[in-house]
Write a protein that holds these residues in place. Structure first.
Motif, short mmCIF file in Angstrom:
data_model
loop_
_atom_site.label_atom_id
_atom_site.label_comp_id
_atom_site.label_asym_id
_atom_site.label_seq_id
_atom_site.Cartn_x
_atom_site.Cartn_y
_atom_site.Cartn_z
N LEU A 1 85.56 35.34 -73.68
CA LEU A 1 85.80 33.96 -73.27
C LEU A 1 84.65 33.47 -72.42
O LEU A 1 84.08 34.22 -71.64
N ASP A 2 84.32 32.21 -72.55
CA ASP A 2 83.29 31.59 -71.72
C ASP A 2 84.01 30.69 -70.73
O ASP A 2 84.44 29.59 -71.08
N LEU A 3 84.18 31.17 -69.50
CA LEU A 3 84.93 30.44 -68.48
C LEU A 3 84.01 30.05 -67.33
O LEU A 3 82.98 30.69 -67.08
N ILE B 1 86.64 31.93 -62.59
CA ILE B 1 86.70 33.40 -62.66
C ILE B 1 86.75 34.00 -61.26
O ILE B 1 87.52 34.93 -61.00
N ARG B 2 85.93 33.46 -60.34
CA ARG B 2 85.94 33.98 -58.96
C ARG B 2 87.32 33.80 -58.34
O ARG B 2 87.86 34.72 -57.71
N GLU B 3 87.92 32.62 -58.53
CA GLU B 3 89.25 32.37 -57.98
C GLU B 3 90.29 33.28 -58.63
O GLU B 3 91.18 33.81 -57.95
N TYR C 1 92.55 36.09 -56.77
CA TYR C 1 94.00 36.04 -56.91
C TYR C 1 94.53 37.38 -57.44
O TYR C 1 95.53 37.90 -56.93
N ALA C 2 93.86 37.92 -58.44
CA ALA C 2 94.27 39.21 -59.02
C ALA C 2 94.24 40.30 -57.95
O ALA C 2 95.16 41.13 -57.87
#
Length: 86
Positions: A5-7, A12-14, A18-19
């Protein structure tokens, strides 16, 4: 299944932060978010397919003496009688 995926970098940092706070993998967070969005979409789709039925908010209803409301002739005669009374 593996996929690429290209996000957005910020997203992605957030998501990684969160993870980490939740003690879950980034993959699990993305799976949960996607599943929740798809469930929401299915509910919206099902709701959109529901049709509203017309509702009479006036006074009255079936008049007494209407023996067979399924009889078109009888109902039309009653309507004519009501219109003539007005």
């Amino acid at each position: 299944m593996r996929t690429t995926l290209d996000l957005e970098d910020t997203l992605i940092r957030e998501a990684k932060a969160y993870a980490a706070r939740e003690g879950k993998s980034l993959t699990r967070i993305i799976e949960e978010a996607l599943a929740a969005r798809l469930r929401e979409e299915n509910i919206e789709h099902a709701t959109a397919q529901t049709q509203s039925l017309p509702v009479w908010h006036g006074k009255g209803g079936l008049r007494s003496g209407v023996v067979n409301p399924a009889s078109h002739k009888h109902l039309l005669d009653l309507i004519d009688d009501t219109e003539q009374a007005l």
